[in-house]
Design an enzyme around this catalytic site. Structure first.
Site, PDB file in Angstrom:
ATOM      1  N   ARG A 122      32.424 -13.601  -6.207  1.00 55.16           N
ATOM      2  CA  ARG A 122      31.660 -12.668  -7.058  1.00 55.16           C
ATOM      3  C   ARG A 122      31.502 -11.311  -6.378  1.00 55.16           C
ATOM      4  O   ARG A 122      31.699 -10.254  -6.983  1.00 55.16           O
ATOM      5  CB  ARG A 122      30.289 -13.276  -7.360  1.00 55.16           C
ATOM      6  CG  ARG A 122      29.322 -12.361  -8.074  1.00 55.16           C
ATOM      7  CD  ARG A 122      28.009 -13.094  -8.299  1.00 55.16           C
ATOM      8  NE  ARG A 122      26.969 -12.244  -8.826  1.00 55.16           N
ATOM      9  CZ  ARG A 122      26.167 -11.500  -8.067  1.00 55.16           C
ATOM     10  NH1 ARG A 122      26.303 -11.479  -6.759  1.00 55.16           N
ATOM     11  NH2 ARG A 122      25.231 -10.759  -8.630  1.00 55.16           N
TER      12      ARG A 122
ATOM     13  N   ARG B 236      44.839 -28.225  -0.152  1.00 54.78           N
ATOM     14  CA  ARG B 236      45.538 -28.198   1.134  1.00 54.78           C
ATOM     15  C   ARG B 236      47.013 -28.111   0.765  1.00 54.78           C
ATOM     16  O   ARG B 236      47.471 -28.819  -0.129  1.00 54.78           O
ATOM     17  CB  ARG B 236      45.281 -29.473   1.914  1.00 54.78           C
ATOM     18  CG  ARG B 236      43.808 -29.813   1.997  1.00 54.78           C
ATOM     19  CD  ARG B 236      43.239 -29.595   3.364  1.00 54.78           C
ATOM     20  NE  ARG B 236      41.858 -30.055   3.402  1.00 54.78           N
ATOM     21  CZ  ARG B 236      40.930 -29.506   4.146  1.00 54.78           C
ATOM     22  NH1 ARG B 236      41.212 -28.473   4.893  1.00 54.78           N
ATOM     23  NH2 ARG B 236      39.713 -29.984   4.146  1.00 54.78           N
TER      24      ARG B 236
ATOM     25  N   ASP C  68      39.938 -21.504   9.702  1.00 52.10           N
ATOM     26  CA  ASP C  68      40.997 -21.081  10.636  1.00 52.10           C
ATOM     27  C   ASP C  68      42.399 -21.423  10.125  1.00 52.10           C
ATOM     28  O   ASP C  68      43.330 -20.642  10.306  1.00 52.10           O
ATOM     29  CB  ASP C  68      40.745 -21.660  12.034  1.00 52.10           C
ATOM     30  CG  ASP C  68      40.819 -23.178  12.055  1.00 52.10           C
ATOM     31  OD1 ASP C  68      40.415 -23.814  11.064  1.00 52.10           O
ATOM     32  OD2 ASP C  68      41.279 -23.728  13.069  1.00 52.10           O
ATOM     33  N   GLY C  69      42.558 -22.568   9.461  1.00 53.84           N
ATOM     34  CA  GLY C  69      43.871 -22.947   8.924  1.00 53.84           C
ATOM     35  C   GLY C  69      44.324 -21.929   7.885  1.00 53.84           C
ATOM     36  O   GLY C  69      45.476 -21.480   7.895  1.00 53.84           O
TER      37      GLY C  69
ATOM     38  N   ASP D   9      34.211 -22.872  13.039  1.00 53.40           N
ATOM     39  CA  ASP D   9      35.103 -22.819  14.202  1.00 53.40           C
ATOM     40  C   ASP D   9      35.994 -21.582  14.205  1.00 53.40           C
ATOM     41  O   ASP D   9      37.115 -21.612  14.720  1.00 53.40           O
ATOM     42  CB  ASP D   9      35.957 -24.100  14.255  1.00 53.40           C
ATOM     43  CG  ASP D   9      36.745 -24.322  12.962  1.00 53.40           C
ATOM     44  OD1 ASP D   9      36.515 -23.596  11.981  1.00 53.40           O
ATOM     45  OD2 ASP D   9      37.593 -25.233  12.939  1.00 53.40           O
TER      46      ASP D   9
ATOM     47  N   ARG E  86      14.351 -48.573  13.598  1.00 55.57           N
ATOM     48  CA  ARG E  86      15.801 -48.663  13.761  1.00 55.57           C
ATOM     49  C   ARG E  86      16.365 -47.450  14.497  1.00 55.57           C
ATOM     50  O   ARG E  86      15.743 -46.387  14.549  1.00 55.57           O
ATOM     51  CB  ARG E  86      16.469 -48.685  12.382  1.00 55.57           C
ATOM     52  CG  ARG E  86      16.382 -50.028  11.729  1.00 55.57           C
ATOM     53  CD  ARG E  86      16.977 -49.991  10.335  1.00 55.57           C
ATOM     54  NE  ARG E  86      16.927 -51.318   9.754  1.00 55.57           N
ATOM     55  CZ  ARG E  86      16.795 -51.573   8.472  1.00 55.57           C
ATOM     56  NH1 ARG E  86      16.692 -50.594   7.608  1.00 55.57           N
ATOM     57  NH2 ARG E  86      16.768 -52.812   8.038  1.00 55.57           N
TER      58      ARG E  86
ATOM     59  N   MET F 114      30.644 -34.150   9.194  1.00 59.54           N
ATOM     60  CA  MET F 114      32.034 -33.686   9.308  1.00 59.54           C
ATOM     61  C   MET F 114      32.237 -32.873  10.579  1.00 59.54           C
ATOM     62  O   MET F 114      31.286 -32.317  11.124  1.00 59.54           O
ATOM     63  CB  MET F 114      32.404 -32.868   8.085  1.00 59.54           C
ATOM     64  CG  MET F 114      32.761 -33.737   6.910  1.00 59.54           C
ATOM     65  SD  MET F 114      33.477 -32.750   5.598  1.00 59.54           S
ATOM     66  CE  MET F 114      34.233 -34.035   4.628  1.00 59.54           C
TER      67      MET F 114
ATOM     68  N   ARG G 148      36.107 -32.803  12.539  1.00 56.36           N
ATOM     69  CA  ARG G 148      37.147 -33.624  13.190  1.00 56.36           C
ATOM     70  C   ARG G 148      37.476 -33.110  14.577  1.00 56.36           C
ATOM     71  O   ARG G 148      37.705 -33.880  15.484  1.00 56.36           O
ATOM     72  CB  ARG G 148      38.436 -33.610  12.350  1.00 56.36           C
ATOM     73  CG  ARG G 148      38.472 -34.715  11.315  1.00 56.36           C
ATOM     74  CD  ARG G 148      39.661 -34.535  10.433  1.00 56.36           C
ATOM     75  NE  ARG G 148      39.714 -33.124  10.010  1.00 56.36           N
ATOM     76  CZ  ARG G 148      40.413 -32.664   8.995  1.00 56.36           C
ATOM     77  NH1 ARG G 148      41.151 -33.461   8.308  1.00 56.36           N
ATOM     78  NH2 ARG G 148      40.401 -31.389   8.659  1.00 56.36           N
TER      79      ARG G 148
HETATM   80  P1  ATP Z   1      38.273 -26.068   6.595  1.00 53.73           P
HETATM   81  O1  ATP Z   1      38.307 -26.159   8.089  1.00 53.73           O
HETATM   82  O2  ATP Z   1      36.931 -25.762   6.045  1.00 53.73           O
HETATM   83  O3  ATP Z   1      38.931 -27.224   5.904  1.00 53.73           O
HETATM   84  P2  ATP Z   1      40.579 -24.417   6.799  1.00 53.73           P
HETATM   85  O4  ATP Z   1      41.010 -23.145   6.180  1.00 53.73           O
HETATM   86  O5  ATP Z   1      40.607 -24.453   8.306  1.00 53.73           O
HETATM   87  O6  ATP Z   1      39.150 -24.778   6.217  1.00 53.73           O
HETATM   88  P3  ATP Z   1      42.885 -26.165   6.671  1.00 53.73           P
HETATM   89  O7  ATP Z   1      43.181 -27.332   5.815  1.00 53.73           O
HETATM   90  O8  ATP Z   1      43.012 -26.276   8.147  1.00 53.73           O
HETATM   91  O9  ATP Z   1      41.444 -25.634   6.234  1.00 53.73           O
HETATM   92  O10 ATP Z   1      43.882 -24.974   6.225  1.00 53.73           O
HETATM   93  C1  ATP Z   1      43.862 -24.523   4.877  1.00 53.73           C
HETATM   94  C2  ATP Z   1      45.251 -24.245   4.411  1.00 53.73           C
HETATM   95  O11 ATP Z   1      45.809 -23.199   5.212  1.00 53.73           O
HETATM   96  C3  ATP Z   1      46.229 -25.404   4.553  1.00 53.73           C
HETATM   97  O12 ATP Z   1      46.149 -26.316   3.490  1.00 53.73           O
HETATM   98  C4  ATP Z   1      47.543 -24.674   4.552  1.00 53.73           C
HETATM   99  O13 ATP Z   1      47.850 -24.343   3.213  1.00 53.73           O
HETATM  100  C5  ATP Z   1      47.210 -23.397   5.319  1.00 53.73           C
HETATM  101  N1  ATP Z   1      47.620 -23.514   6.745  1.00 53.73           N
HETATM  102  C6  ATP Z   1      47.042 -24.261   7.682  1.00 53.73           C
HETATM  103  N2  ATP Z   1      47.690 -24.152   8.864  1.00 53.73           N
HETATM  104  C7  ATP Z   1      48.719 -23.299   8.635  1.00 53.73           C
HETATM  105  C8  ATP Z   1      49.774 -22.770   9.457  1.00 53.73           C
HETATM  106  N3  ATP Z   1      49.902 -23.095  10.742  1.00 53.73           N
HETATM  107  N4  ATP Z   1      50.635 -21.895   8.877  1.00 53.73           N
HETATM  108  C9  ATP Z   1      50.524 -21.567   7.582  1.00 53.73           C
HETATM  109  N5  ATP Z   1      49.556 -22.043   6.771  1.00 53.73           N
HETATM  110  C10 ATP Z   1      48.671 -22.885   7.277  1.00 53.73           C
END
Ligand code: ATP
Length: 320
Positions: free
Chosen positions: A21, A72, A103-104, A130, A163, A170, A172
Protein backbone atom coordinates in the site's frame (compact mmCIF):
# COMPACT_ATOMS: atom_id res chain seq x y z
CA UNK A 1 11.45 6.82 -14.20
CA UNK A 2 7.82 6.36 -15.21
CA UNK A 3 6.72 2.93 -14.11
CA UNK A 4 7.77 0.68 -11.24
CA UNK A 5 7.02 -2.95 -10.39
CA UNK A 6 6.38 -4.47 -6.99
CA UNK A 7 6.67 -8.13 -6.05
CA UNK A 8 6.35 -10.06 -2.76
CA UNK A 9 8.66 -13.10 -2.62
CA UNK A 10 9.64 -15.83 -0.15
CA UNK A 11 7.67 -16.71 2.97
CA UNK A 12 4.57 -14.60 3.49
CA UNK A 13 4.25 -12.25 6.39
CA UNK A 14 1.43 -10.21 7.95
CA UNK A 15 3.00 -6.89 7.01
CA UNK A 16 3.55 -7.25 3.28
CA UNK A 17 0.18 -5.66 2.46
CA UNK A 18 1.00 -2.52 4.42
CA UNK A 19 4.27 -2.21 2.47
CA UNK A 20 2.49 -2.75 -0.88
CA UNK A 21 0.00 0.00 0.00
CA UNK A 22 2.76 2.42 0.97
CA UNK A 23 4.75 1.72 -2.22
CA UNK A 24 1.72 2.10 -4.51
CA UNK A 25 0.48 5.32 -2.96
CA UNK A 26 3.92 6.96 -2.65
CA UNK A 27 4.62 6.10 -6.27
CA UNK A 28 1.28 7.50 -7.48
CA UNK A 29 1.80 10.65 -5.39
CA UNK A 30 5.10 11.11 -7.25
CA UNK A 31 3.51 10.64 -10.68
CA UNK A 32 4.65 7.04 -11.25
CA UNK A 33 2.63 4.11 -12.58
CA UNK A 34 2.75 0.85 -10.64
CA UNK A 35 2.59 -2.75 -11.83
CA UNK A 36 2.03 -5.56 -9.33
CA UNK A 37 3.65 -8.95 -9.98
CA UNK A 38 1.59 -11.90 -8.73
CA UNK A 39 2.95 -15.02 -6.97
CA UNK A 40 6.51 -13.83 -6.38
CA UNK A 41 9.29 -14.66 -8.81
CA UNK A 42 7.15 -17.45 -10.29
CA UNK A 43 4.69 -14.80 -11.51
CA UNK A 44 7.55 -12.64 -12.77
CA UNK A 45 8.77 -15.56 -14.89
CA UNK A 46 5.25 -16.34 -16.14
CA UNK A 47 4.45 -12.68 -16.87
CA UNK A 48 1.59 -12.48 -14.34
CA UNK A 49 1.25 -8.75 -13.75
CA UNK A 50 -1.56 -6.28 -13.16
CA UNK A 51 -1.71 -2.51 -12.81
CA UNK A 52 -2.14 -1.19 -9.27
CA UNK A 53 -3.90 2.08 -8.51
CA UNK A 54 -4.57 3.87 -5.22
CA UNK A 55 -7.95 2.10 -4.77
CA UNK A 56 -6.52 -1.37 -5.45
CA UNK A 57 -4.70 -1.19 -2.12
CA UNK A 58 -7.65 0.09 -0.07
CA UNK A 59 -8.42 -1.70 3.18
CA UNK A 60 -5.29 -3.86 3.27
CA UNK A 61 -3.05 -2.09 5.82
CA UNK A 62 -4.44 -4.30 8.60
CA UNK A 63 -4.69 -7.55 6.65
CA UNK A 64 -2.31 -10.49 6.96
CA UNK A 65 -0.78 -12.25 3.95
CA UNK A 66 -0.07 -10.50 0.67
CA UNK A 67 -2.71 -9.48 -1.88
CA UNK A 68 -0.11 -10.11 -4.59
CA UNK A 69 0.43 -13.66 -3.29
CA UNK A 70 3.88 -15.17 -2.98
CA UNK A 71 5.65 -18.41 -3.90
CA UNK A 72 8.95 -20.21 -3.52
CA UNK A 73 10.40 -20.45 -7.01
CA UNK A 74 13.36 -22.61 -8.00
CA UNK A 75 13.43 -21.50 -11.62
CA UNK A 76 14.59 -17.97 -10.72
CA UNK A 77 17.86 -19.55 -9.56
CA UNK A 78 18.61 -20.57 -13.17
CA UNK A 79 19.88 -18.40 -16.05
CA UNK A 80 16.74 -19.24 -18.02
CA UNK A 81 14.52 -18.17 -15.10
CA UNK A 82 16.29 -14.83 -14.73
CA UNK A 83 16.09 -14.27 -18.50
CA UNK A 84 12.30 -14.82 -18.47
CA UNK A 85 11.88 -12.56 -15.43
CA UNK A 86 13.83 -9.77 -17.15
CA UNK A 87 11.69 -10.25 -20.28
CA UNK A 88 8.56 -9.62 -18.21
CA UNK A 89 10.08 -6.46 -16.74
CA UNK A 90 11.00 -5.18 -20.19
CA UNK A 91 7.66 -6.16 -21.76
CA UNK A 92 5.89 -4.18 -19.04
CA UNK A 93 8.31 -1.24 -19.45
CA UNK A 94 9.20 -1.42 -15.76
CA UNK A 95 11.98 1.08 -14.95
CA UNK A 96 12.55 -0.08 -11.37
CA UNK A 97 11.53 -3.09 -9.27
CA UNK A 98 10.75 -3.19 -5.54
CA UNK A 99 11.11 -6.65 -3.97
CA UNK A 100 9.42 -7.23 -0.62
CA UNK A 101 10.93 -10.33 1.03
CA UNK A 102 13.85 -11.84 2.91
CA UNK A 103 17.48 -12.68 2.14
CA UNK A 104 16.56 -15.35 -0.45
CA UNK A 105 14.40 -12.85 -2.32
CA UNK A 106 17.27 -10.36 -2.29
CA UNK A 107 19.65 -12.92 -3.84
CA UNK A 108 17.17 -13.23 -6.70
CA UNK A 109 16.93 -9.42 -6.88
CA UNK A 110 20.73 -9.13 -7.19
CA UNK A 111 20.70 -11.54 -10.15
CA UNK A 112 17.89 -9.60 -11.84
CA UNK A 113 19.89 -6.37 -11.51
CA UNK A 114 23.10 -8.00 -12.77
CA UNK A 115 21.43 -9.30 -15.93
CA UNK A 116 19.07 -6.39 -16.70
CA UNK A 117 20.63 -3.29 -15.14
CA UNK A 118 17.08 -2.40 -14.02
CA UNK A 119 17.31 -0.77 -10.55
CA UNK A 120 16.13 -3.06 -7.78
CA UNK A 121 15.21 -2.01 -4.24
CA UNK A 122 14.55 -4.53 -1.47
CA UNK A 123 12.11 -4.04 1.39
CA UNK A 124 13.09 -6.48 4.16
CA UNK A 125 10.05 -8.39 5.33
CA UNK A 126 10.70 -11.71 7.05
CA UNK A 127 9.94 -13.22 10.42
CA UNK A 128 13.55 -14.47 10.50
CA UNK A 129 15.01 -10.94 10.84
CA UNK A 130 18.16 -12.35 9.21
CA UNK A 131 18.83 -9.45 6.84
CA UNK A 132 22.17 -7.71 7.53
CA UNK A 133 22.42 -3.92 7.91
CA UNK A 134 18.98 -3.34 9.40
CA UNK A 135 18.10 -3.64 13.09
CA UNK A 136 14.79 -5.24 12.22
CA UNK A 137 12.61 -6.36 9.34
CA UNK A 138 8.95 -5.50 8.77
CA UNK A 139 6.70 -7.90 10.63
CA UNK A 140 9.30 -9.36 12.97
CA UNK A 141 7.56 -7.49 15.77
CA UNK A 142 4.21 -8.99 14.73
CA UNK A 143 5.61 -12.53 14.79
CA UNK A 144 7.15 -11.94 18.24
CA UNK A 145 3.86 -10.62 19.61
CA UNK A 146 1.83 -13.45 18.07
CA UNK A 147 4.16 -15.96 19.74
CA UNK A 148 3.89 -14.17 23.09
CA UNK A 149 0.09 -14.16 22.87
CA UNK A 150 0.08 -17.96 22.64
CA UNK A 151 2.92 -18.68 25.06
CA UNK A 152 1.26 -16.52 27.75
CA UNK A 153 -1.62 -18.98 27.53
CA UNK A 154 0.68 -21.99 27.52
CA UNK A 155 2.31 -20.61 30.66
CA UNK A 156 -1.06 -20.66 32.46
CA UNK A 157 -1.54 -24.36 31.77
CA UNK A 158 2.17 -25.09 32.47
CA UNK A 159 1.76 -23.48 35.90
CA UNK A 160 -1.48 -25.29 36.71
CA UNK A 161 -0.08 -28.71 35.80
CA UNK A 162 3.52 -28.05 36.93
CA UNK A 163 4.86 -28.89 33.50
CA UNK A 164 7.85 -28.01 31.38
CA UNK A 165 6.78 -26.70 27.96
CA UNK A 166 9.10 -26.66 24.98
CA UNK A 167 7.74 -24.16 22.47
CA UNK A 168 9.19 -24.33 18.97
CA UNK A 169 9.10 -21.23 16.78
CA UNK A 170 10.15 -20.84 13.14
CA UNK A 171 13.82 -20.23 12.33
CA UNK A 172 15.54 -23.01 10.40
CA UNK A 173 18.91 -21.30 10.21
CA UNK A 174 18.77 -18.35 12.59
CA UNK A 175 17.52 -17.76 16.11
CA UNK A 176 16.53 -14.06 16.11
CA UNK A 177 12.83 -14.85 16.51
CA UNK A 178 13.36 -17.46 19.27
CA UNK A 179 15.72 -15.12 21.14
CA UNK A 180 13.31 -12.17 21.06
CA UNK A 181 10.33 -14.35 22.00
CA UNK A 182 12.18 -16.14 24.80
CA UNK A 183 13.60 -12.90 26.19
CA UNK A 184 10.22 -11.14 26.16
CA UNK A 185 8.46 -14.20 27.61
CA UNK A 186 10.99 -14.66 30.43
CA UNK A 187 11.66 -18.21 29.24
CA UNK A 188 13.87 -20.39 31.43
CA UNK A 189 15.88 -21.50 28.38
CA UNK A 190 16.29 -20.25 24.83
CA UNK A 191 17.67 -22.73 22.31
CA UNK A 192 19.01 -21.26 19.07
CA UNK A 193 21.27 -22.59 16.30
CA UNK A 194 23.94 -19.96 17.02
CA UNK A 195 24.63 -20.98 20.65
CA UNK A 196 25.59 -24.51 21.73
CA UNK A 197 23.57 -26.23 24.44
CA UNK A 198 23.25 -29.71 25.87
CA UNK A 199 20.28 -31.36 27.52
CA UNK A 200 22.44 -32.51 30.50
CA UNK A 201 22.98 -28.88 31.54
CA UNK A 202 19.35 -27.95 30.86
CA UNK A 203 18.15 -30.82 33.08
CA UNK A 204 20.62 -29.95 35.85
CA UNK A 205 19.41 -26.34 35.82
CA UNK A 206 15.75 -27.41 35.68
CA UNK A 207 16.28 -29.47 38.83
CA UNK A 208 18.10 -26.58 40.53
CA UNK A 209 15.17 -24.33 39.66
CA UNK A 210 12.65 -26.75 41.14
CA UNK A 211 14.72 -26.90 44.35
CA UNK A 212 14.53 -23.10 44.44
CA UNK A 213 10.75 -23.21 44.17
CA UNK A 214 9.97 -23.15 40.45
CA UNK A 215 7.05 -25.36 39.53
CA UNK A 216 6.88 -24.94 35.75
CA UNK A 217 9.18 -23.81 32.99
CA UNK A 218 9.06 -22.51 29.42
CA UNK A 219 11.79 -23.40 26.93
CA UNK A 220 11.64 -21.46 23.66
CA UNK A 221 13.53 -23.04 20.78
CA UNK A 222 14.15 -22.19 17.15
CA UNK A 223 13.24 -25.03 14.79
CA UNK A 224 16.85 -25.11 13.55
CA UNK A 225 18.27 -25.59 17.06
CA UNK A 226 17.59 -29.33 17.02
CA UNK A 227 14.92 -32.03 16.99
CA UNK A 228 12.31 -30.67 19.42
CA UNK A 229 10.60 -34.07 19.94
CA UNK A 230 13.96 -35.65 20.79
CA UNK A 231 14.81 -32.82 23.21
CA UNK A 232 11.44 -33.28 24.95
CA UNK A 233 12.08 -37.05 25.25
CA UNK A 234 15.56 -36.51 26.70
CA UNK A 235 14.39 -33.96 29.29
CA UNK A 236 11.53 -36.26 30.30
CA UNK A 237 13.89 -39.22 30.74
CA UNK A 238 16.55 -37.29 32.64
CA UNK A 239 14.25 -35.37 34.99
CA UNK A 240 11.06 -37.41 35.26
CA UNK A 241 9.11 -34.15 34.83
CA UNK A 242 5.97 -33.79 32.73
CA UNK A 243 7.39 -32.23 29.53
CA UNK A 244 5.19 -31.14 26.60
CA UNK A 245 5.88 -29.76 23.14
CA UNK A 246 4.00 -27.02 21.27
CA UNK A 247 5.04 -26.11 17.73
CA UNK A 248 3.81 -22.64 16.76
CA UNK A 249 4.84 -23.03 13.10
CA UNK A 250 3.00 -21.07 10.41
CA UNK A 251 0.65 -19.37 12.88
CA UNK A 252 3.46 -16.84 13.37
CA UNK A 253 3.26 -15.73 9.75
CA UNK A 254 -0.39 -14.73 9.87
CA UNK A 255 -2.72 -12.25 11.53
CA UNK A 256 -2.96 -8.47 11.52
CA UNK A 257 0.34 -6.59 11.83
CA UNK A 258 1.19 -4.76 15.05
CA UNK A 259 1.46 -0.96 15.12
CA UNK A 260 5.27 -1.21 14.93
CA UNK A 261 5.12 -3.44 11.84
CA UNK A 262 2.59 -1.18 10.08
CA UNK A 263 4.60 1.97 10.85
CA UNK A 264 7.80 0.35 9.59
CA UNK A 265 6.01 -0.93 6.46
CA UNK A 266 4.71 2.58 5.75
CA UNK A 267 8.20 4.07 6.13
CA UNK A 268 10.10 1.36 4.25
CA UNK A 269 7.61 1.36 1.36
CA UNK A 270 7.79 5.13 0.91
CA UNK A 271 11.57 5.14 1.24
CA UNK A 272 11.95 2.37 -1.36
CA UNK A 273 10.11 4.53 -3.91
CA UNK A 274 12.22 7.56 -2.97
CA UNK A 275 15.41 5.55 -3.46
CA UNK A 276 14.30 4.64 -6.99
CA UNK A 277 13.46 8.29 -7.70
CA UNK A 278 16.89 9.36 -6.40
CA UNK A 279 18.56 6.99 -8.87
CA UNK A 280 19.59 4.21 -6.47
CA UNK A 281 20.40 0.99 -8.33
CA UNK A 282 20.55 -1.86 -5.85
CA UNK A 283 19.78 -1.02 -2.25
CA UNK A 284 17.45 -2.22 0.45
CA UNK A 285 15.65 -0.14 3.05
CA UNK A 286 16.56 -0.56 6.71
CA UNK A 287 16.34 0.98 10.15
CA UNK A 288 19.24 1.83 12.47
CA UNK A 289 17.98 3.05 15.83
CA UNK A 290 15.27 5.53 14.85
CA UNK A 291 16.75 6.35 11.45
CA UNK A 292 15.54 4.92 8.15
CA UNK A 293 18.61 4.05 6.06
CA UNK A 294 19.55 2.28 2.85
CA UNK A 295 21.94 -0.67 2.62
CA UNK A 296 23.76 -2.30 -0.28
CA UNK A 297 21.55 -5.08 -1.67
CA UNK A 298 24.35 -7.67 -1.86
CA UNK A 299 25.70 -6.81 1.58
CA UNK A 300 22.23 -7.49 3.00
CA UNK A 301 22.35 -11.20 2.11
CA UNK A 302 26.10 -11.84 1.92
CA UNK A 303 26.95 -10.48 5.37
CA UNK A 304 26.03 -12.67 8.32
CA UNK A 305 23.95 -10.75 10.86
CA UNK A 306 25.15 -11.36 14.40
CA UNK A 307 22.92 -12.55 17.23
CA UNK A 308 22.88 -10.26 20.28
CA UNK A 309 24.67 -12.49 22.79
CA UNK A 310 24.26 -9.88 25.55
CA UNK A 311 20.51 -10.32 25.33
CA UNK A 312 20.95 -14.10 25.46
CA UNK A 313 23.08 -13.89 28.63
CA UNK A 314 20.73 -11.37 30.26
CA UNK A 315 17.85 -13.77 29.64
CA UNK A 316 19.83 -16.43 31.55
CA UNK A 317 20.34 -14.08 34.50
CA UNK A 318 16.70 -13.01 34.54
CA UNK A 319 15.40 -16.57 34.58
CA UNK A 320 17.21 -17.47 37.83
P1 ATP B 1 11.71 -15.94 4.31
O1 ATP B 1 13.05 -16.16 4.94
O2 ATP B 1 10.79 -15.11 5.12
O3 ATP B 1 11.06 -17.20 3.81
P2 ATP B 1 13.11 -15.30 1.92
O4 ATP B 1 12.99 -14.24 0.89
O5 ATP B 1 14.47 -15.46 2.54
O6 ATP B 1 11.98 -15.05 3.00
P3 ATP B 1 13.44 -17.77 0.44
O7 ATP B 1 12.51 -18.89 0.19
O8 ATP B 1 14.79 -18.04 0.99
O9 ATP B 1 12.64 -16.71 1.32
O10 ATP B 1 13.67 -17.01 -0.96
C1 ATP B 1 12.55 -16.48 -1.66
C2 ATP B 1 12.70 -16.71 -3.12
O11 ATP B 1 13.86 -16.02 -3.59
C3 ATP B 1 12.92 -18.16 -3.54
O12 ATP B 1 11.72 -18.89 -3.63
C4 ATP B 1 13.56 -17.98 -4.88
O13 ATP B 1 12.54 -17.69 -5.81
C5 ATP B 1 14.42 -16.74 -4.67
N1 ATP B 1 15.83 -17.12 -4.38
C6 ATP B 1 16.30 -17.66 -3.26
N2 ATP B 1 17.63 -17.90 -3.35
C7 ATP B 1 17.99 -17.48 -4.59
C8 ATP B 1 19.24 -17.46 -5.30
N3 ATP B 1 20.37 -17.91 -4.77
N4 ATP B 1 19.23 -16.93 -6.55
C9 ATP B 1 18.09 -16.48 -7.11
N5 ATP B 1 16.90 -16.49 -6.48
C10 ATP B 1 16.84 -16.97 -5.25
Amino acid sequence: MEKIGVVTAGGDAPWMNAAIRSIVRTAIFNGLKVVGVERGYAGLIEGKTRPLDARSVSGIINRGGTVLKTARCKEIKTEEGIRKAVETLKANKIDGLIVIGGDGSFRGASEIYKVSGIPVIGVPATIDNDVAGTDTTIGFDTAVNTALFTIDRIRDTATSHERVFVVEVMGRKRGFLALAVGFAEGAEFILIPEIKFDTETICRKLKQGRRKGKTSEIIVMAEGAGDSSQIVREIKEKTGYDVRLTVLGHALRGGPPTAQSRILANKFGAYAVKLLLKGAKRRITGIKGEKIVSIDLEYSWQQKKEINEKVYHLSEILSL
